[in-house]
Design an enzyme around this catalytic site. Structure first.
Site, PDB file in Angstrom:
ATOM      1  N   HIS A  76      22.828  27.148  50.124  1.00 36.84           N
ATOM      2  CA  HIS A  76      21.803  27.318  49.207  1.00 36.84           C
ATOM      3  C   HIS A  76      20.955  26.252  48.882  1.00 36.84           C
ATOM      4  O   HIS A  76      19.860  26.175  48.236  1.00 36.84           O
ATOM      5  CB  HIS A  76      22.298  28.328  48.318  1.00 36.84           C
ATOM      6  CG  HIS A  76      23.200  27.487  47.130  1.00 36.84           C
ATOM      7  ND1 HIS A  76      24.553  27.619  47.107  1.00 36.84           N
ATOM      8  CD2 HIS A  76      22.987  26.833  46.057  1.00 36.84           C
ATOM      9  CE1 HIS A  76      24.888  26.942  46.245  1.00 36.84           C
ATOM     10  NE2 HIS A  76      23.990  26.391  45.497  1.00 36.84           N
ATOM     11  N   ASP A 117      27.584  30.149  52.921  1.00 41.40           N
ATOM     12  CA  ASP A 117      27.086  29.101  51.875  1.00 41.40           C
ATOM     13  C   ASP A 117      27.367  27.503  52.465  1.00 41.40           C
ATOM     14  O   ASP A 117      27.801  26.850  51.501  1.00 41.40           O
ATOM     15  CB  ASP A 117      27.368  29.457  50.593  1.00 41.40           C
ATOM     16  CG  ASP A 117      26.640  28.811  49.779  1.00 41.40           C
ATOM     17  OD1 ASP A 117      25.508  28.410  50.044  1.00 41.40           O
ATOM     18  OD2 ASP A 117      26.888  28.663  48.464  1.00 41.40           O
ATOM     19  N   ASN A 157      26.008  20.406  41.079  1.00 40.92           N
ATOM     20  CA  ASN A 157      27.340  20.416  41.654  1.00 40.92           C
ATOM     21  C   ASN A 157      27.520  20.957  42.984  1.00 40.92           C
ATOM     22  O   ASN A 157      28.323  20.715  43.845  1.00 40.92           O
ATOM     23  CB  ASN A 157      28.462  20.780  40.850  1.00 40.92           C
ATOM     24  CG  ASN A 157      28.881  19.669  39.686  1.00 40.92           C
ATOM     25  OD1 ASN A 157      28.677  19.734  38.644  1.00 40.92           O
ATOM     26  ND2 ASN A 157      29.609  18.782  40.116  1.00 40.92           N
ATOM     27  N   SER A 158      26.552  21.879  43.449  1.00 45.53           N
ATOM     28  CA  SER A 158      26.812  22.606  44.434  1.00 45.53           C
ATOM     29  C   SER A 158      26.873  21.783  45.616  1.00 45.53           C
ATOM     30  O   SER A 158      25.983  20.783  45.682  1.00 45.53           O
ATOM     31  CB  SER A 158      25.617  23.714  44.408  1.00 45.53           C
ATOM     32  OG  SER A 158      25.687  24.695  43.538  1.00 45.53           O
ATOM     33  N   ALA A 214      29.989  27.793  43.392  1.00 46.66           N
ATOM     34  CA  ALA A 214      29.659  28.574  42.442  1.00 46.66           C
ATOM     35  C   ALA A 214      30.436  28.580  41.194  1.00 46.66           C
ATOM     36  O   ALA A 214      31.322  27.947  41.179  1.00 46.66           O
ATOM     37  CB  ALA A 214      29.761  29.928  42.641  1.00 46.66           C
ATOM     38  N   LEU A 217      36.548  44.306  63.760  1.00 41.52           N
ATOM     39  CA  LEU A 217      38.031  44.742  64.051  1.00 41.52           C
ATOM     40  C   LEU A 217      38.100  45.974  64.756  1.00 41.52           C
ATOM     41  O   LEU A 217      39.214  46.350  65.258  1.00 41.52           O
ATOM     42  CB  LEU A 217      38.530  45.460  62.500  1.00 41.52           C
ATOM     43  CG  LEU A 217      38.660  44.134  61.404  1.00 41.52           C
ATOM     44  CD1 LEU A 217      39.410  44.809  60.114  1.00 41.52           C
ATOM     45  CD2 LEU A 217      39.536  43.068  61.808  1.00 41.52           C
ATOM     46  N   GLY A 218      36.953  46.543  65.433  1.00 46.43           N
ATOM     47  CA  GLY A 218      36.900  47.363  66.229  1.00 46.43           C
ATOM     48  C   GLY A 218      37.084  49.062  65.700  1.00 46.43           C
ATOM     49  O   GLY A 218      37.764  49.755  66.175  1.00 46.43           O
TER      50      GLY A 218
END
Length: 481
Positions: free
Chosen positions: A143, A173, A248-249, A266, A301-302
Site C-alpha cells: 500500500h 501487503d 512507519n508502514s 498497520a 484446500l480442495g
C-alpha cells in the site's frame, strides 16, 4: 605540552581574572589570590596541568552503559532503512481565477477562458528496509507504493535513488523494490519470525509523519493476530506496542540482535499501542515468489463451503449460527487426504475464526505454500482438529472448476477474453459464444489469468456480476452458481 603564559592567561575566564583583581575573592585577600593565580599559571606553563575546554558531544565508548542492545541494533540497521516517496499523477482540471471565485463555468465567454486540463502530483510517504545490498532490493508494504508512477528512496546518509517495483501483492501487503544505480548498499539481516517470543523487546524504525528514521521501542504483545479490512484478512501478524504511526508502514521490526523479524504494516486507530507487523518468514516467502514469477502462488484446500445462517443452523440442529458448512470435497486434495467430510462445520483456521465463506477465502489467500494450518471443526456435535498444508490452486484446476461451476469456458484472443463455449444447462445460459468478458465484479479482465484469478476469489459467492460486451455494446449480467 608547555604553553606560553600569554596563551594560558587567555584561557583563564575573564570572570576569574576580574575577581582576582578585586580586594577580596570568596574571603581570600587580594594578595593571596594573586599568589595562588600565578602559582597556577606556573604549573600550567610547565605542562604539569593541562587546561583545555571539555570536549563537546563526545560519543560514549563501547562498554559504556549507554550503549545498550537497542542502541547497537539501531546503529547497525538504521543505514539500511530507507524513506520511500511514491508519486501519483492525478489528471484534473484547472479552474480560472473567476471560476475559483464564482464557481465552475463562470466567465466562459470570449476572452475569459475556462477550465483546462491539469496534471497534479500527489506524494505519499512510507518506509522500507534493504534486504539485499548487492542487488539493491527493498522490502516494504504494497500500500506504500500502490498507484505510484515514480518511486524514490532516501538513505540515512542523504543519498537518493529512483526505484522500480519488482513485484507487489495486496493480499499480503508486501512489495519488493529495486534501487537503480546503487551497489554494495547496507542491508538488514533476516531473522526467524517463528522464534519470536511474547514480551521480548522489539524496535521499530520508520518515517512517521515525515520525521525521518524515528526509533521506537516496545515489546511483542501477542503472536498470530488477524486483522481485517473490507477486501482482505491479514493473518499470523505480530502485535506490538512499539509506537507505529502513518509513515512507519513498510519499516522494519527488529529484535535486540538487530535481526528483521517483521515488516510494520498497520495500527489499530481505535487505541494506542496496538500495532501489527508481517512476520519476516512470510515476507521472505512472498518476496521469493514475487521475484520468481511476479505473483504469489494461489492456494486451496480442495473443499467448498457455504454460510451457516440461522435457517441452516436450525436445519442441522446447531445451537448457534457460526462457522461454514463443508459441502464438497474434491478427490486427491489436502482436504480429502485429511479426511474432512461433507457436513463438517469449519470454525477456525489457526485460531482465526471463520465467520462466513468470504472470510474463509480471505484467510486462505493470506497463506503461503509452506504454511501449516490447523482447522477446528465440528462433526456430529463433537470438536475435531485437523492439521494439513494447502496445495497449489493451479490454472488447470481453476479452469476446470470454472467450467463446472460457472458453466462457460473462455480463451485469449486479439479482441480480449472471448467466450468459447457455454453449458446451456449451467448457470450462465445468457452468454453466447463470441461474447467478451471485460470484468468480474470490480476487477477488470484483460487476460485469461485475470479471469481465473477472479474465479478463485469469487468461486464461493452466491452471485457474481459479469461485465459482457456483445456486438460492441456492454452490459452487466448476474450469474448465480
Amino acid at each position: 605540552m608547555t604553553q606560553t603564559l600569554a596563551t594560558i592567561y587567555a584561557q583563564v575566564p575573564h570572570r576569574v581574572r576580574t575577581m582576582c583583581g578585586q580586594r577580596h575573592f570568596c574571603g581570600i585577600n587580594r594578595t593571596v589570590a594573586w599568589a595562588l593565580y600565578w602559582t597556577l599559571l606556573t604549573f600550567l606553563s610547565s605542562g604539569l596541568i593541562a587546561l583545555a575546554p571539555p570536549s563537546a558531544g563526545a560519543a560514549p565508548q563501547e562498554g559504556s552503559p549507554r550503549i545498550t542492545p537497542v542502541v547497537r541494533a539501531v546503529q547497525t540497521v538504521a543505514p539500511a532503512v530507507v524513506n520511500i516517496t511514491s508519486t501519483h499523477i492525478i489528471q484534473g482540471q484547472y479552474l480560472s481565477p473567476l471560476e475559483q471565485f464564482f464557481g465552475p463555468g463562470f466567465g466562459m465567454g470570449p476572452g475569459f477562458g475556462g477550465a483546462s486540463p491539469r496534471t497534479q502530483k500527489r506524494e505519499s510517504l512510507g518506509t522500507g528496509v534493504i534486504v539485499d545490498g548487492k542487488k539493491g532490493l527493498v522490502l516494504t508494504n504494497a500500500h506504500v507504493i500502490a498507484g505510484g508512477e515514480e518511486v524514490t528512496v532516501r538513505l540515512l546518509d542523504g543519498r537518493e535513488f529512483s526505484a522500480s517495483v519488482r513485484g507487489a501483492d495486496p493480499d499480503f501487503d508486501i512489495a519488493v523494490l529495486e534501487i537503480k544505480g546503487a551497489q554494495d548498499l547496507p542491508s538488514v539481516r533476516l531473522g526467524d519470525s517463528d522464534d519470536v517470543l511474547p514480551a521480548e523487546t522489539v524496535i521499530a524504525i520508520g518515517n512517521p509523519f515525515g520525521f525521518s528514521h524515528t526509533v521506537t521501542t516496545g515489546v511483542v504483545s501477542a503472536l498470530g493476530r488477524t486483522i481485517r479490512n473490507r477486501n482482505n484478512a491479514f493473518t499470523d501478524l505480530i502485535q506490538t506496542d512499539a509506537a507505529i504511526n502513518p509513515g512507519n508502514s513498510g519499516g522494519p521490526l527488529l529484535n535486540l540482535e538487530g535481526a528483521l523479524i517483521g515488516i510494520n504494516t498497520a495500527v489499530d486507530a481505535r487505541a494506542e499501542g496496538i500495532g501489527f507487523a508481517i512476520p519476516a518468514n512470510k515476507a521472505r516467502r512472498v518476496m521469493a515468489d514475487l521475484m520468481d514469477s511476479g505473483k504469489v502462488a494461489p492456494l486451496w484446500l480442495g473443499l467448498d463451503v457455504q454460510d451457516v445462517d440461522v435457517q441452516t443452523a436450525m436445519a442441522l440442529g446447531l445451537k448457534d449460527a457460526r462457522g461454514v458448512l463443508v459441502n464438497t470435497i474434491f478427490p486427491g486434495t489436502p482436504a480429502d487426504k485429511a479426511n474432512i467430510r461433507p457436513g463438517d462445520i469449519l470454525d477456525s483456521i489457526n485460531t482465526t475464526p471463520v465467520r462466513d465463506r468470504r472470510d474463509y477465502l480471505d484467510i486462505l489467500r493470506n497463506q503461503t505454500p509452506d504454511a501449516k494450518l490447523r482447522l477446528s471443526l465440528r462433526r456430529d456435535g463433537a470438536p475435531v482438529t485437523v492439521d494439513l498444508a494447502p496445495a497449489l490452486f493451479t490454472d488447470e484446476n481453476a479452469r476446470a472448476l470454472m467450467e463446472k461451476r460457472w458453466g462457460f469456458s473462455a480463451a485469449q484472443t486479439g479482441r480480449g477474453i472471448v467466450i468459447s463455449s457455454v453449458n446451456a444447462q449451467g448457470p450462465s445460459p445468457f452468454l453466447r459464444k463470441g461474447d467478451l468478458i471485460t470484468a468480474v465484479g470490480a476487477n477488470p479482465v484483460n487476460k485469461v489469468e485475470d479471469l481465473l484469478q477472479a474465479f478463485r476469489r469469487e468461486r464461493m459467492a452466491g452471485q457474481v456480476l459479469l461485465q459482457v460486451t456483445r456486438n460492441g455494446k456492454a452490459y452487466y449480467a448476474r450469474l448465480i452458481p
